[in-house]
Design a protein around this motif. Structure first.
Motif, PDB file in Angstrom:
ATOM      1  N   ILE A 133       0.893  -1.293   0.027  1.00 38.27           N
ATOM      2  CA  ILE A 133      -0.060   0.035  -0.052  1.00 38.27           C
ATOM      3  C   ILE A 133       0.902   1.180   0.198  1.00 38.27           C
ATOM      4  O   ILE A 133       0.566   2.230  -0.767  1.00 38.27           O
ATOM      5  CB  ILE A 133      -0.922  -0.023   1.197  1.00 38.27           C
ATOM      6  N   GLN A 134       1.960   1.077   0.678  1.00 41.29           N
ATOM      7  CA  GLN A 134       2.827   2.333   0.875  1.00 41.29           C
ATOM      8  C   GLN A 134       3.283   2.616  -0.472  1.00 41.29           C
ATOM      9  O   GLN A 134       3.663   3.729  -0.711  1.00 41.29           O
ATOM     10  CB  GLN A 134       4.061   2.145   1.835  1.00 41.29           C
ATOM     11  N   GLU A 135       3.742   1.667  -1.435  1.00 44.58           N
ATOM     12  CA  GLU A 135       4.282   1.851  -2.691  1.00 44.58           C
ATOM     13  C   GLU A 135       3.435   2.537  -3.575  1.00 44.58           C
ATOM     14  O   GLU A 135       3.732   3.160  -4.439  1.00 44.58           O
ATOM     15  CB  GLU A 135       4.654   0.637  -3.325  1.00 44.58           C
ATOM     16  N   LYS A 136       1.902   2.398  -3.413  1.00 49.44           N
ATOM     17  CA  LYS A 136       1.030   2.795  -4.361  1.00 49.44           C
ATOM     18  C   LYS A 136       0.481   4.261  -4.009  1.00 49.44           C
ATOM     19  O   LYS A 136       0.015   4.863  -4.844  1.00 49.44           O
ATOM     20  CB  LYS A 136      -0.356   1.773  -4.055  1.00 49.44           C
ATOM     21  N   LEU A 137       0.840   4.688  -2.587  1.00 43.57           N
ATOM     22  CA  LEU A 137       0.460   5.864  -2.257  1.00 43.57           C
ATOM     23  C   LEU A 137       1.469   7.030  -2.177  1.00 43.57           C
ATOM     24  O   LEU A 137       2.813   6.496  -2.124  1.00 43.57           O
ATOM     25  CB  LEU A 137      -0.057   5.856  -0.762  1.00 43.57           C
ATOM     26  N   PRO A 138       1.201   8.298  -2.284  1.00 44.18           N
ATOM     27  CA  PRO A 138       2.217   9.456  -2.427  1.00 44.18           C
ATOM     28  C   PRO A 138       3.130   9.359  -1.028  1.00 44.18           C
ATOM     29  O   PRO A 138       2.494   9.019   0.065  1.00 44.18           O
ATOM     30  CB  PRO A 138       1.594  10.793  -2.769  1.00 44.18           C
ATOM     31  N   GLU A 139       4.141   9.637  -0.939  1.00 42.48           N
ATOM     32  CA  GLU A 139       5.111   9.831   0.284  1.00 42.48           C
ATOM     33  C   GLU A 139       4.811  11.226   1.009  1.00 42.48           C
ATOM     34  O   GLU A 139       5.166  11.324   2.099  1.00 42.48           O
ATOM     35  CB  GLU A 139       6.283  10.031  -0.129  1.00 42.48           C
ATOM     36  N   ALA A 140       4.076  12.120   0.265  1.00 43.11           N
ATOM     37  CA  ALA A 140       3.865  13.489   1.083  1.00 43.11           C
ATOM     38  C   ALA A 140       2.597  12.981   2.230  1.00 43.11           C
ATOM     39  O   ALA A 140       1.771  12.090   1.987  1.00 43.11           O
ATOM     40  CB  ALA A 140       3.115  14.433  -0.073  1.00 43.11           C
ATOM     41  N   SER A 141       2.704  13.955   3.184  1.00 46.37           N
ATOM     42  CA  SER A 141       1.621  13.899   4.150  1.00 46.37           C
ATOM     43  C   SER A 141       0.604  14.855   4.168  1.00 46.37           C
ATOM     44  O   SER A 141      -0.334  14.890   5.001  1.00 46.37           O
ATOM     45  CB  SER A 141       2.495  14.154   5.605  1.00 46.37           C
ATOM     46  N   GLU A 142       0.766  15.583   2.919  1.00 40.28           N
ATOM     47  CA  GLU A 142      -0.576  16.279   2.805  1.00 40.28           C
ATOM     48  C   GLU A 142      -1.336  15.946   1.423  1.00 40.28           C
ATOM     49  O   GLU A 142      -0.666  15.765   0.475  1.00 40.28           O
ATOM     50  CB  GLU A 142       0.086  17.880   2.660  1.00 40.28           C
ATOM     51  N   PRO A 143      -2.636  16.534   1.492  1.00 42.09           N
ATOM     52  CA  PRO A 143      -3.430  16.583   2.482  1.00 42.09           C
ATOM     53  C   PRO A 143      -3.588  15.785   3.864  1.00 42.09           C
ATOM     54  O   PRO A 143      -3.725  16.280   4.762  1.00 42.09           O
ATOM     55  CB  PRO A 143      -4.880  17.072   1.721  1.00 42.09           C
ATOM     56  N   ASN A 144      -3.631  14.568   3.453  1.00 40.29           N
ATOM     57  CA  ASN A 144      -3.732  13.443   4.747  1.00 40.29           C
ATOM     58  C   ASN A 144      -3.042  12.160   4.169  1.00 40.29           C
ATOM     59  O   ASN A 144      -2.764  11.926   3.021  1.00 40.29           O
ATOM     60  CB  ASN A 144      -5.187  13.458   4.980  1.00 40.29           C
ATOM     61  N   VAL A 145      -2.577  11.552   5.180  1.00 37.01           N
ATOM     62  CA  VAL A 145      -2.107  10.289   5.135  1.00 37.01           C
ATOM     63  C   VAL A 145      -3.383   9.069   4.855  1.00 37.01           C
ATOM     64  O   VAL A 145      -4.423   9.465   5.612  1.00 37.01           O
ATOM     65  CB  VAL A 145      -1.134   9.688   6.215  1.00 37.01           C
ATOM     66  N   SER A 146      -3.409   8.274   4.301  1.00 36.81           N
ATOM     67  CA  SER A 146      -4.529   7.275   4.167  1.00 36.81           C
ATOM     68  C   SER A 146      -4.755   6.574   5.549  1.00 36.81           C
ATOM     69  O   SER A 146      -3.775   6.543   6.279  1.00 36.81           O
ATOM     70  CB  SER A 146      -4.283   6.221   3.118  1.00 36.81           C
ATOM     71  N   VAL A 147      -6.209   6.757   5.623  1.00 36.76           N
ATOM     72  CA  VAL A 147      -6.428   5.920   6.900  1.00 36.76           C
ATOM     73  C   VAL A 147      -6.146   4.781   6.864  1.00 36.76           C
ATOM     74  O   VAL A 147      -5.957   3.916   8.035  1.00 36.76           O
ATOM     75  CB  VAL A 147      -8.140   6.156   6.954  1.00 36.76           C
ATOM     76  N   LEU A 148      -5.910   3.983   5.814  1.00 32.47           N
ATOM     77  CA  LEU A 148      -5.667   2.500   5.810  1.00 32.47           C
ATOM     78  C   LEU A 148      -4.356   2.401   6.213  1.00 32.47           C
ATOM     79  O   LEU A 148      -4.087   1.400   6.565  1.00 32.47           O
ATOM     80  CB  LEU A 148      -5.910   1.844   4.269  1.00 32.47           C
ATOM     81  N   THR A 149      -3.366   3.384   6.200  1.00 35.07           N
ATOM     82  CA  THR A 149      -2.312   3.036   6.496  1.00 35.07           C
ATOM     83  C   THR A 149      -2.058   3.423   8.071  1.00 35.07           C
ATOM     84  O   THR A 149      -1.522   2.109   8.696  1.00 35.07           O
ATOM     85  CB  THR A 149      -1.253   4.388   6.018  1.00 35.07           C
ATOM     86  N   TYR A 150      -3.026   3.949   8.936  1.00 28.53           N
ATOM     87  CA  TYR A 150      -3.178   3.878  10.187  1.00 28.53           C
ATOM     88  C   TYR A 150      -3.868   2.739  10.720  1.00 28.53           C
ATOM     89  O   TYR A 150      -3.376   2.081  11.732  1.00 28.53           O
ATOM     90  CB  TYR A 150      -3.947   5.097  10.680  1.00 28.53           C
ATOM     91  N   LYS A 151      -4.697   2.155   9.889  1.00 24.66           N
ATOM     92  CA  LYS A 151      -5.351   0.944  10.422  1.00 24.66           C
ATOM     93  C   LYS A 151      -4.192  -0.358  10.306  1.00 24.66           C
ATOM     94  O   LYS A 151      -4.165  -1.091  11.302  1.00 24.66           O
ATOM     95  CB  LYS A 151      -6.388   0.415   9.357  1.00 24.66           C
ATOM     96  N   LEU A 152      -3.624  -0.229   9.386  1.00 19.91           N
ATOM     97  CA  LEU A 152      -2.420  -1.450   9.244  1.00 19.91           C
ATOM     98  C   LEU A 152      -1.484  -1.275  10.281  1.00 19.91           C
ATOM     99  O   LEU A 152      -0.860  -2.180  10.580  1.00 19.91           O
ATOM    100  CB  LEU A 152      -1.927  -1.322   7.605  1.00 19.91           C
ATOM    101  N   LEU A 153      -1.196  -0.053  10.614  1.00 22.19           N
ATOM    102  CA  LEU A 153      -0.274   0.250  11.595  1.00 22.19           C
ATOM    103  C   LEU A 153      -0.740  -0.225  13.027  1.00 22.19           C
ATOM    104  O   LEU A 153      -0.219  -0.903  13.905  1.00 22.19           O
ATOM    105  CB  LEU A 153       0.000   1.869  11.708  1.00 22.19           C
ATOM    106  N   VAL A 154      -2.034   0.081  13.329  1.00 20.93           N
ATOM    107  CA  VAL A 154      -2.776  -0.502  14.530  1.00 20.93           C
ATOM    108  C   VAL A 154      -2.672  -1.905  14.476  1.00 20.93           C
ATOM    109  O   VAL A 154      -2.414  -2.772  15.515  1.00 20.93           O
ATOM    110  CB  VAL A 154      -4.116   0.003  14.797  1.00 20.93           C
TER     111      VAL A 154
END
Length: 402
Positions: free
Chosen positions: A274-295
């Motif tokens: 998922i991180q490879e598919k998404l932009p590295e920038a933190s704006e406007p927001n980081v994907s909620v799915l990234t936070y879910k996988l982190l949890v």
């Protein structure tokens, strides 16, 4: 057959122009024509330019690169009084002709937010359609690329809005008056994209603070989520709950720690994808799915820690006394459901000294072993981590859909 058609044409008096007459028309029109000067006999008035856009396909939208590429064609219409002619002079029916666009004046639009190099609208080998009244129509098809910062907050249930901006360098509103022939993009030739569904489009002309006009092509689209639900979300959710079976796995198998680490690594692989598919920038927001996988990973690490602690309980020697707090814990979460060694009788030959009595034996004469403590610990961890995973998934879907 050709003889009959020619005879009927002469009989009916039908006029038709020849290639020599059209060649003569082009020579006369271009004689003294300066393509570097815009049309307009009255130089105090701007050229009226009608513009529209036909969208045929969305070729690419890259969230990580911030790029959108669409296939389509602009349509520009304007009047050039230098290109007016009398059809009667050229066979009587020469009302339209086609002319190479590099031979006459055409609006040189360029992309205001290009993804790569700056280039004008239109290929080198293009033609324009001219009418006897001086009306010029220019339809340049091309692959149009532009920058578009993706908002992946709700990925893969996200919606994107991209704008392609075009203007004519050197011409201000006093020289060029651009009007939109339609407020939306023409979608008659559009081919559906397998990944993105177009929600709405808009075509507008804006005047900037620098007093020049911009053509704004805006496309609003939403991601088609069937693939992501079946190939991403469901496997992640299933792997989350497969981890719980580690507390049901027999201790004697010796595979508890290996099982937990394997499932945790699978979650980490999905996080990397998922991180490879998404932009590295933190704006406007980081994907909620990234936070879910982190949890999910934090919960998975907690499970590994719980498994290690439970294994220490299971493999601790019975010669070590069980502390009173663990005896109470075991009675609460394990002994209340099934009596612990309830059939075990006290050896009458056993002499118990009050000062040296083991804490592993309760006042009711029922002994509590470290194996019982491990089973009680598993009974607590199973619903605890189950509720943690359920809450994590519920919070994620509430954020996405509410």
């Amino acid at each position: 057959m050709l003889g009959k058609i020619s005879f009927l044409s002469l009989l009916l008096g039908i006029e038709c122009y020849t290639i020599a007459e059209e060649t003569l028309l082009h020579q006369n029109l271009l004689n003294g024509y300066n393509k570097r000067i815009r049309p307009g006999a009255d130089r105090t008035k701007p050229v009226n330019l009608d513009a529209s856009f036909t969208l045929t396909a969305i070729k690419e939208f890259s969230e990580s690169e911030g790029k959108i590429a669409v296939v389509g064609a602009f349509r520009f219409n304007w009047e050039d009084e230098r290109l007016i002619w009398d059809p009667a002079t050229y066979g009587g029916d020469l009302h339209n002709t086609i002319m190479y666009f590099q031979d006459i004046w055409v609006p040189q639009f360029v992309n205001m937010n290009p993804y790569n190099e700056l280039k004008r609208v239109g290929l080198d080998e293009m033609y324009c359609t001219l009418t006897e009244t001086g009306q010029v129509t220019f339809i340049p098809p091309d692959l149009y690329e532009s920058t578009c910062d993706a908002d992946v907050t709700y990925y893969p249930f996200d919606k994107q809005k991209c704008s392609l901006l075009y203007y004519i360098p050197g011409y201000y509103i006093s020289d060029m008056n651009i009007t939109a022939a339609s407020s939306t993009l023409d979608m008659d030739l559009y081919e559906k994209n397998g990944l993105w569904q177009v929600l709405e489009t808009s075509f507008s002309v804006k005047t900037s603070a620098k007093n020049f006009q911009l053509i704004d092509l805006t496309i609003s689209m939403t991601r088609r989520t069937t693939y992501y639900v079946a190939g991403l979300l469901l496997p992640i959710v299933l792997m989350n709950f497969i981890q719980l079976f580690v507390f049901l796995l027999p201790v004697e198998s010796g595979e508890r720690v290996g099982f937990s680490i394997t499932v945790l690594l699978a979650v980490a692989v999905f996080l990397t994808i998922i991180q490879e598919k998404l932009p590295e920038a933190s704006e406007p927001n980081v994907s909620v799915l990234t936070y879910k996988l982190l949890v999910d990973m934090i919960i998975g690490c907690g499970m590994i820690l719980a498994v290690v602690i439970g294994m220490r309980f299971y493999h601790r020697s019975d010669d070590i006394r069980v502390p009173w707090i663990l005896r109470g814990f075991t009675r609460c979460f394990y002994g209340c459901c099934t009596p612990i060694n309830s059939k075990q009788s006290v050896n009458p030959d056993e002499v118990v000294d009050i000062k040296s009595e083991k804490p592993s034996r309760g006042s009711d004469g029922v002994s509590i072993t470290w194996n019982d403590v491990g089973k009680a610990f598993d009974r607590v961890c199973l619903p605890l981590f189950f509720l943690s995973l359920v809450m994590n998934n519920i919070v994620y879907f509430i954020i996405i859909f509410v």
